[in-house]
Design an enzyme around this catalytic site. Structure first.
Site, PDB file in Angstrom:
ATOM      1  N   ASP A   1     -41.436 -33.942 -30.215  1.00 28.19           N
ATOM      2  CA  ASP A   1     -41.275 -34.893 -31.538  1.00 28.19           C
ATOM      3  C   ASP A   1     -40.041 -35.807 -31.432  1.00 28.19           C
ATOM      4  OD1 ASP A   1     -43.365 -33.522 -32.574  1.00 28.19           O
ATOM      5  OD2 ASP A   1     -42.255 -31.751 -33.221  1.00 28.19           O
ATOM      6  N   GLY A  61     -48.643 -34.108 -30.578  1.00 28.90           N
ATOM      7  CA  GLY A  61     -48.886 -35.075 -31.442  1.00 28.90           C
ATOM      8  C   GLY A  61     -48.108 -36.242 -31.519  1.00 28.90           C
ATOM      9  N   HIS A  62     -48.408 -37.394 -30.773  1.00 28.56           N
ATOM     10  CA  HIS A  62     -47.723 -38.646 -30.674  1.00 28.56           C
ATOM     11  C   HIS A  62     -48.012 -39.583 -31.589  1.00 28.56           C
ATOM     12  CE1 HIS A  62     -47.186 -37.463 -26.112  1.00 28.56           C
ATOM     13  NE2 HIS A  62     -46.504 -36.440 -26.904  1.00 28.56           N
TER      14      HIS A  62
HETATM   15  P1  IMP Z   1     -48.161 -24.101 -27.910  1.00 30.12           P
HETATM   16  O1  IMP Z   1     -47.827 -25.234 -27.252  1.00 30.12           O
HETATM   17  O2  IMP Z   1     -49.241 -24.312 -29.057  1.00 30.12           O
HETATM   18  O3  IMP Z   1     -48.428 -22.658 -27.490  1.00 30.12           O
HETATM   19  O4  IMP Z   1     -46.817 -23.746 -28.970  1.00 30.12           O
HETATM   20  C1  IMP Z   1     -45.683 -23.266 -28.353  1.00 30.12           C
HETATM   21  C2  IMP Z   1     -44.564 -23.566 -29.207  1.00 30.12           C
HETATM   22  O5  IMP Z   1     -44.220 -25.159 -28.763  1.00 30.12           O
HETATM   23  C3  IMP Z   1     -44.407 -23.726 -30.654  1.00 30.12           C
HETATM   24  O6  IMP Z   1     -43.020 -23.322 -30.860  1.00 30.12           O
HETATM   25  C4  IMP Z   1     -44.844 -24.972 -30.918  1.00 30.12           C
HETATM   26  O7  IMP Z   1     -44.519 -25.348 -32.223  1.00 30.12           O
HETATM   27  C5  IMP Z   1     -44.366 -25.938 -29.808  1.00 30.12           C
HETATM   28  N1  IMP Z   1     -44.952 -27.226 -29.710  1.00 30.12           N
HETATM   29  C6  IMP Z   1     -46.058 -27.163 -29.054  1.00 30.12           C
HETATM   30  N2  IMP Z   1     -46.576 -28.599 -28.812  1.00 30.12           N
HETATM   31  C7  IMP Z   1     -45.614 -29.102 -29.677  1.00 30.12           C
HETATM   32  C8  IMP Z   1     -45.303 -30.639 -29.872  1.00 30.12           C
HETATM   33  O8  IMP Z   1     -45.961 -31.528 -29.580  1.00 30.12           O
HETATM   34  N3  IMP Z   1     -44.231 -30.948 -30.649  1.00 30.12           N
HETATM   35  C9  IMP Z   1     -43.472 -30.058 -31.232  1.00 30.12           C
HETATM   36  N4  IMP Z   1     -43.673 -28.701 -30.820  1.00 30.12           N
HETATM   37  C10 IMP Z   1     -44.612 -28.259 -30.070  1.00 30.12           C
HETATM   38 MG    MG Z   2     -45.108 -34.769 -31.904  1.00 29.29          MG
END
Ligand code: IMP
Ligand code: MG
Length: 351
Positions: free
Chosen positions: A32, A61-62
């Protein structure tokens, strides 16, 4: 004895023209940071033949503003906005159902995705079982998109590859042929779009509060993009930090953080969850710059701290407060001296 590594005066050094160039965009914090905005701008200004997503899945999420419209991409590389071949690389995991929804969403916003989107045959698939399992997570605070279980099954050698999914067949490419042996392109120039960031990297984040992929420049290379092709590594950060997940991150006694969250719209693009906020950690940014080999940095959301009117940086055990953005930025330029370019961006992404 003749040393084969000694060059004799009559030996010729032959320099070959490199026929691949790659620029990389990585997150220096916890995702983010505004990588979508930076990738979108680079894709517009560069001469890229390809934009490649090299890690992660639809956990990402971009947020991208294109010609005044807001789009949120999850799998699809930002090249599609400019008609550039956009590849979901072998380092990624794909949820086919969500991918088709995303394609529809972008197409209904006027973006021609179908002509440009490709998926590496050996990217892995997120299945319904992965999502069901991930949705039970309580410890990590995942995005519940099935990302972790999909990577686990890949490494356990029982995963499903994108090439096995009939509905994806039109988009499947062999990554080697696409970038190393492609008669369509005389010279390949790739923009590598990273997802998540250093603080969430499987090796460099605070384990186990990490994602399951390689979010650093290291993750680019395993997609078949050799290290010798890498020209610039753009590190993207915000002038403060945010984190979403289960660990305790935010200092509740700091009043400015609520303001930053609200003024900076710090709510997840994928899950809508409020992001925990902290001051910029110079330590983390310095480490991330070194590990990623970053030579250009963009600090986003400088306008938010202007509006909040507080500036602070954590540096190891020290914490520095500043009266204005100029002092804050001067400190960063002085202390973070490795990159050859540092940009403070105040543009509210609506470009
Ligand atoms: P996962 O990637 O869904 O397994 O989540 C693992 C950790 O990475 C969690 O703390 C999520 O909130 C964080 N996370 C995964 N993708 C994103 C992203 O695109 N932006 C921010 N945090 C992310
Ligand atoms: Mg994002």
């Amino acid at each position: 004895m003749h040393n084969p590594f000694d060059l004799h005066p009559e030996d010729k050094l032959i320099m070959k023209d490199c026929n691949m160039i790659a620029d990389v965009v990585v997150g220096l914090q916890y995702g983010d940071e505004g990588k979508g905005k930076v990738t979108h701008q680079l894709a517009r200004n560069g001469n890229y033949t390809h934009v490649v997503r090299f890690n992660g899945g639809c956990n990402a999420g971009h947020t991208i503003y294109h010609e005044g419209k807001k789009f949120v991409t999850h799998h699809i590389p930002a090249g599609v906005f400019y008609g550039i071949r956009s590849v979901i690389g072998p380092g990624c995991v794909v949820n086919p159902k969500k991918l088709f929804e995303e394609i529809e969403d972008l197409e209904s916003g006027g973006i021609d995705v179908k002509s440009h989107l490709k998926i590496a045959a050996n990217a892995h698939v997120i299945t319904d079982f992965h999502i069901a399992e991930d949705s039970k997570d309580k410890n990590i605070g995942t995005t519940k998109t099935g990302n972790g279980p999909a990577y686990r099954d890949k490494y356990a050698r029982k995963g499903v590859m994108a090439s096995e999914i009939p509905s994806l067949s039109d988009m499947i490419v062999d990554m080697y042929s696409e970038i190393h042996d492609n008669p369509e392109f005389e010279k390949v120039e790739i923009l590598c779009e990273g997802a998540q960031g250093f603080g969430l990297d499987i090796d460099w984040g605070e384990y186990p509060f990490v994602t399951s992929s390689h979010c650093t420049t290291a993750g680019v290379i395993s997609n078949g993009i050799p290290h010798t092709s890498i020209r610039d590594v753009w590190g993207v950060a915000k002038v403060y930090e945010t984190y979403v997940g289960a660990k305790d991150f935010e200092d509740d006694s700091e009043l400015a953080f609520d303001l930053i969250r609200n003024i900076g719209s710090e709510f997840g693009a994928t899950t809508g969850r409020p992001r925990q906020v902290s001051w910029l950690s110079a330590d983390m940014v310095k480490r991330s710059i070194k590990v990623n080999g970053v030579n250009k940095v963009v600090f986003n959301k400088a306008d938010i701290l202007d509006e909040v009117g507080s500036w602070c940086i954590h540096d190891g055990m020290d914490s520095h407060n500043f009266q204005n953005s100029e002092d804050f930025e001067q400190w960063i330029l002085r202390e973070i001296d490795e990159p050859d370019l540092i940009i403070f961006s105040r543009s509210p992404e609506k470009i």
